[in-house]
Design a protein around this motif. Structure first.
Motif, mmCIF file in Angstrom:
data_model
loop_
_atom_site.group_PDB
_atom_site.id
_atom_site.type_symbol
_atom_site.label_atom_id
_atom_site.label_comp_id
_atom_site.label_asym_id
_atom_site.label_seq_id
_atom_site.Cartn_x
_atom_site.Cartn_y
_atom_site.Cartn_z
ATOM 1 N N LEU A 162 0.841 -1.201 0.000
ATOM 2 C CA LEU A 162 0.000 0.000 0.000
ATOM 3 C C LEU A 162 0.874 1.247 0.000
ATOM 4 C CD1 LEU A 162 -2.682 1.536 0.300
ATOM 5 C CD2 LEU A 162 -2.566 1.095 2.778
ATOM 6 N N VAL A 163 0.611 2.138 -0.936
ATOM 7 C CA VAL A 163 1.293 3.435 -1.025
ATOM 8 C C VAL A 163 0.249 4.530 -0.870
ATOM 9 C CG1 VAL A 163 2.558 5.025 -2.517
ATOM 10 C CG2 VAL A 163 3.171 2.608 -2.465
ATOM 11 N N ILE A 164 0.496 5.449 0.056
ATOM 12 C CA ILE A 164 -0.400 6.586 0.262
ATOM 13 C C ILE A 164 0.403 7.859 0.034
ATOM 14 C CG2 ILE A 164 -2.094 7.644 1.785
ATOM 15 C CD1 ILE A 164 -1.984 5.078 3.478
ATOM 16 N N VAL A 165 -0.025 8.667 -0.900
ATOM 17 C CA VAL A 165 0.656 9.920 -1.246
ATOM 18 C C VAL A 165 -0.093 11.075 -0.599
ATOM 19 C CG1 VAL A 165 1.170 11.512 -3.148
ATOM 20 C CG2 VAL A 165 1.650 9.059 -3.393
ATOM 21 N N PHE A 166 0.633 11.895 0.151
ATOM 22 C CA PHE A 166 0.072 13.085 0.778
ATOM 23 C C PHE A 166 0.682 14.312 0.115
ATOM 24 C CE2 PHE A 166 -0.417 9.768 3.852
ATOM 25 C CZ PHE A 166 -1.549 10.065 4.583
ATOM 26 N N GLU A 167 -0.152 15.105 -0.527
ATOM 27 C CA GLU A 167 0.304 16.326 -1.172
ATOM 28 C C GLU A 167 -0.623 17.472 -0.784
ATOM 29 O OE1 GLU A 167 2.937 17.030 -2.914
ATOM 30 O OE2 GLU A 167 3.771 15.029 -3.258
ATOM 31 N N GLY A 168 -0.185 18.687 -1.079
ATOM 32 C CA GLY A 168 -0.990 19.860 -0.767
ATOM 33 C C GLY A 168 -0.107 21.047 -0.476
ATOM 34 N N ARG A 169 -0.719 22.164 -0.242
ATOM 35 C CA ARG A 169 0.028 23.382 0.041
ATOM 36 C C ARG A 169 0.744 23.285 1.388
ATOM 37 N NH1 ARG A 169 -1.329 27.695 -3.381
ATOM 38 N NH2 ARG A 169 -3.264 27.427 -4.573
ATOM 39 N N ASP A 170 1.703 24.165 1.594
ATOM 40 C CA ASP A 170 2.379 24.248 2.883
ATOM 41 C C ASP A 170 1.352 24.574 3.969
ATOM 42 O OD1 ASP A 170 5.030 23.885 1.818
ATOM 43 O OD2 ASP A 170 4.892 25.930 1.040
ATOM 44 N N ALA A 171 1.485 23.900 5.110
ATOM 45 C CA ALA A 171 0.605 24.085 6.276
ATOM 46 C C ALA A 171 -0.824 23.628 6.013
ATOM 47 C CB ALA A 171 0.603 25.546 6.731
ATOM 48 N N ALA A 172 -0.988 22.714 5.057
ATOM 49 C CA ALA A 172 -2.331 22.225 4.763
ATOM 50 C C ALA A 172 -2.766 21.094 5.689
ATOM 51 C CB ALA A 172 -2.417 21.756 3.303
ATOM 52 N N GLY A 173 -1.873 20.603 6.549
ATOM 53 C CA GLY A 173 -2.264 19.573 7.510
ATOM 54 C C GLY A 173 -1.830 18.168 7.152
ATOM 55 N N LYS A 174 -0.922 18.034 6.190
ATOM 56 C CA LYS A 174 -0.470 16.697 5.779
ATOM 57 C C LYS A 174 0.257 15.985 6.913
ATOM 58 C CE LYS A 174 2.030 18.452 2.516
ATOM 59 N NZ LYS A 174 1.669 19.874 2.765
ATOM 60 N N GLY A 175 1.212 16.685 7.536
ATOM 61 C CA GLY A 175 2.015 16.053 8.575
ATOM 62 C C GLY A 175 1.199 15.599 9.758
ATOM 63 N N GLY A 176 0.249 16.426 10.194
ATOM 64 C CA GLY A 176 -0.594 16.050 11.321
ATOM 65 C C GLY A 176 -1.454 14.843 11.018
ATOM 66 N N THR A 177 -1.932 14.746 9.790
ATOM 67 C CA THR A 177 -2.740 13.589 9.404
ATOM 68 C C THR A 177 -1.888 12.332 9.354
ATOM 69 O OG1 THR A 177 -4.172 15.036 8.091
ATOM 70 C CG2 THR A 177 -4.304 12.672 7.663
ATOM 71 N N ILE A 178 -0.694 12.431 8.787
ATOM 72 C CA ILE A 178 0.218 11.281 8.746
ATOM 73 C C ILE A 178 0.516 10.798 10.165
ATOM 74 C CG2 ILE A 178 2.582 10.585 8.181
ATOM 75 C CD1 ILE A 178 2.393 12.443 5.737
ATOM 76 N N LYS A 179 0.711 11.742 11.069
ATOM 77 C CA LYS A 179 0.992 11.381 12.468
ATOM 78 C C LYS A 179 -0.148 10.575 13.062
ATOM 79 C CE LYS A 179 2.050 13.505 16.964
ATOM 80 N NZ LYS A 179 2.295 14.796 17.670
ATOM 81 N N ARG A 180 -1.390 10.980 12.785
ATOM 82 C CA ARG A 180 -2.545 10.254 13.337
ATOM 83 C C ARG A 180 -2.732 8.907 12.652
ATOM 84 N NH1 ARG A 180 -1.591 15.482 14.784
ATOM 85 N NH2 ARG A 180 -2.727 15.951 16.716
ATOM 86 N N VAL A 181 -2.416 8.824 11.372
ATOM 87 C CA VAL A 181 -2.536 7.542 10.671
ATOM 88 C C VAL A 181 -1.572 6.519 11.254
ATOM 89 C CG1 VAL A 181 -2.153 6.364 8.468
ATOM 90 C CG2 VAL A 181 -3.413 8.524 8.522
ATOM 91 N N THR A 182 -0.357 6.933 11.524
ATOM 92 C CA THR A 182 0.692 5.991 11.933
ATOM 93 C C THR A 182 0.825 5.831 13.452
ATOM 94 O OG1 THR A 182 2.356 7.761 11.881
ATOM 95 C CG2 THR A 182 2.034 6.478 9.865
ATOM 96 N N GLU A 183 0.046 6.571 14.231
ATOM 97 C CA GLU A 183 0.255 6.641 15.675
ATOM 98 C C GLU A 183 0.314 5.269 16.345
ATOM 99 O OE1 GLU A 183 -1.460 9.114 19.544
ATOM 100 O OE2 GLU A 183 -2.471 9.263 17.605
ATOM 101 N N TYR A 184 -0.561 4.336 15.938
ATOM 102 C CA TYR A 184 -0.617 3.029 16.585
ATOM 103 C C TYR A 184 -0.131 1.904 15.671
ATOM 104 C CZ TYR A 184 -3.374 5.455 20.098
ATOM 105 O OH TYR A 184 -3.783 6.325 21.084
#
Length: 264
Positions: free
Chosen positions: A34-56
């Motif tokens: 599985l490959v998930i690509v996160f793109e978007g403008r700076d400060a669009a919330g990509k990093g925070g979402t990745i953190k919640r996806v991978t947290e557990y």
């Protein structure tokens, strides 16, 4: 815009994160990739979402690929080459915190690639992604959309927060003055790479909590995962002591008990 309250957000997020663990176990059991690509403008919330996806998730199964600027050697390679080595093997998930789409965005807008390289990317990218899919890789692409007002508000918040100040770079600030250039680049990217085999999914992210819930829910809905019966485990009884004696504590270097000052 009404923002999602914390209590229902945290309740639903925990439910979704539990499902993500089930997805992880299914990926391992099925040997899926599985490959998930996160793109978007700076400060669009990509990093925070990745953190919640991978947290557990198990970091040996779910890896984050956040590549630095290419080296001199990598600049002479086929453009997609440096990304290929980060693709998953059987039973793995890779989340790209920005990806090969750098060429369609920041490289195009900031002049880090030539027009010829940019045009070649738009031609080759759909071919590259179709090859991944034909080989059995599950590819999901998410674009996080943020308004100019909300982006600027987040920039100011980062500037004033010492724990997040590192997230703000001169390149980020440049995106304010080049807002329309980035908009045109995104539109052109979608024309060429929003293909039926690998469509783009837009995630409105002015409300970060809603964006996280919506993105994770959508991801789970697109993959036919099932619960995998866990292996039966039994915690053994601790054997009887056989004469081991621990060395005196004075012989060890113990970290200072700073936390003791915080106790009542």
């Amino acid at each position: 815009m009404a923002r999602l309250r914390r209590e229902p957000y945290e309740k639903e997020l925990l439910h979704l994160q539990t499902e993500l663990v089930k997805l992880q176990e299914w990926v391992k059991a099925e040997g899926a990739r599985l490959v998930i690509v996160f793109e978007g403008r700076d400060a669009a919330g990509k990093g925070g979402t990745i953190k919640r996806v991978t947290e557990y998730l198990n970091p040996r199964v779910a890896r984050i690929a956040a590549l630095p600027a290419p080296t001199e050697r990598e600049r002479t390679q086929w453009y997609f080459q440096r990304y290929i080595k980060h693709l998953p093997a059987a039973g793995e998930i890779v989340l790209f915190d920005r990806s090969w789409y750098n060429r369609a965005g920041v490289e195009k807008v900031m002049g880090f690639c030539t027009q010829e390289e940019y045009t070649r990317f738009l031609h080759q990218c759909p071919i590259f992604e179709r090859l991944l899919i034909e080989d059995g890789i599950l590819l999901r692409k998410y674009w996080f959309s943020v308004s100019d007002e909300e982006q600027e508000r987040r920039f100011h918040a980062r500037l004033q927060d010492p724990t997040r100040r590192w997230k703000l770079s001169p390149m980020d600030l440049e995106s304010i003055t080049r807002w329309e250039d980035y908009s045109r680049a995104k539109d052109q990217m979608l024309v060429h790479t929003d293909i039926p085999e690998a469509p783009w999914y837009d995630v409105p992210s002015d409300d970060k909590r809603s964006a996280r819930i919506n993105m994770i829910t959508h991801l789970l809905s697109t993959i036919p995962y099932q619960s995998v019966r866990p292996a039966k485990l039994k915690i053994p009884k601790r054997p009887a002591a056989q004469g081991y004696e621990r060395p005196p504590r004075e012989a060890e270097t113990i970290v200072p008990d700073v936390a003791a000052r915080l106790k009542p």
